[in-house]
Design an enzyme around this catalytic site. Sequence first.
Site, mmCIF file in Angstrom:
data_model
loop_
_atom_site.group_PDB
_atom_site.id
_atom_site.type_symbol
_atom_site.label_atom_id
_atom_site.label_comp_id
_atom_site.label_asym_id
_atom_site.label_seq_id
_atom_site.Cartn_x
_atom_site.Cartn_y
_atom_site.Cartn_z
ATOM 1 N N HIS A 10 0.828 -1.213 0.000
ATOM 2 C CA HIS A 10 0.000 0.000 0.000
ATOM 3 C C HIS A 10 0.863 1.264 0.000
ATOM 4 O O HIS A 10 2.017 1.262 0.434
ATOM 5 C CB HIS A 10 -0.931 0.011 1.216
ATOM 6 C CG HIS A 10 -0.200 0.044 2.532
ATOM 7 N ND1 HIS A 10 0.343 1.206 3.060
ATOM 8 C CD2 HIS A 10 0.096 -0.941 3.415
ATOM 9 C CE1 HIS A 10 0.913 0.939 4.213
ATOM 10 N NE2 HIS A 10 0.795 -0.365 4.453
ATOM 11 N N GLU A 88 -1.735 -6.792 7.474
ATOM 12 C CA GLU A 88 -0.391 -6.585 7.998
ATOM 13 C C GLU A 88 -0.146 -7.508 9.193
ATOM 14 O O GLU A 88 -1.092 -8.011 9.821
ATOM 15 C CB GLU A 88 -0.237 -5.115 8.412
ATOM 16 C CG GLU A 88 1.085 -4.731 9.073
ATOM 17 C CD GLU A 88 2.301 -4.981 8.199
ATOM 18 O OE1 GLU A 88 2.593 -6.178 7.926
ATOM 19 O OE2 GLU A 88 2.972 -4.022 7.802
#
Length: 249
Positions: A10, A88
Amino acid sequence: MTRKLVLLRHGQSQWNLDNRFTGWVDVDLTEQGRREAAAAGRLMREEGLQFDVAHTSVLKRAIHTLQGALAELEQDWLPVNKSWRLNERHYGGLQGLDKAETAAKHGEDQVKVWRRSYDIPPPAMDLEDPGHPIHDRRYAGLDRNALPGTESLATTLDRVLPYWHDAIAPQLKDGKTVLVTAHGNSLRALYKYLNNVSREEILELNIPTGIPLLFELNDDLTVKSFRYLGDPEAARKAAEAVANQGKAK
């Protein structure tokens, strides 16, 4: 036949900018992060990539990066699969803390171990902490015992691999070109698996935000080649900046 897989971290998030441990906290992109997402889309368009399917996490910094990249690619219509398994790494009790301040308190070596080692997790988040994923409705349908209060890269890999084997790998074997937009450590886990990287080598791997990493795979999904799109020196400097986040000021 060569299979193509792109891994995209990202774009810059607000807590990347603030140099804070983010983990599963649902922080959005900065304006710079949105520009990085669009730039990633342009790089993939210039490469001539035509995707068949995309995968991302359930965290908006990855979702919004994917949306921005697909808009630039003019492939907004692409089927998108979202999975918590691509989230994550959970940073436990470190989530929300300033990385430089944590390094000054505990030492840069300890913070590097927490951030980049293979099998040593940070201190766990308490189950009663309102930030624990068992209290988040997006995970309500999951076994609460599967939801982490902290993770190492090893346990992140254990979480990511079932999704790779069940969802991504079959699509690649069917000849589809696949885009995975996720996070620094879920992508480090995939990188380790694909390239058979040792525990020692993975300590030094840093994945920059917003730069597509193109893998060309053989029929059996072994790696034929891989490279960052765009300027290699820009990718190197961006990865170096990621490495420096865990140092005391």
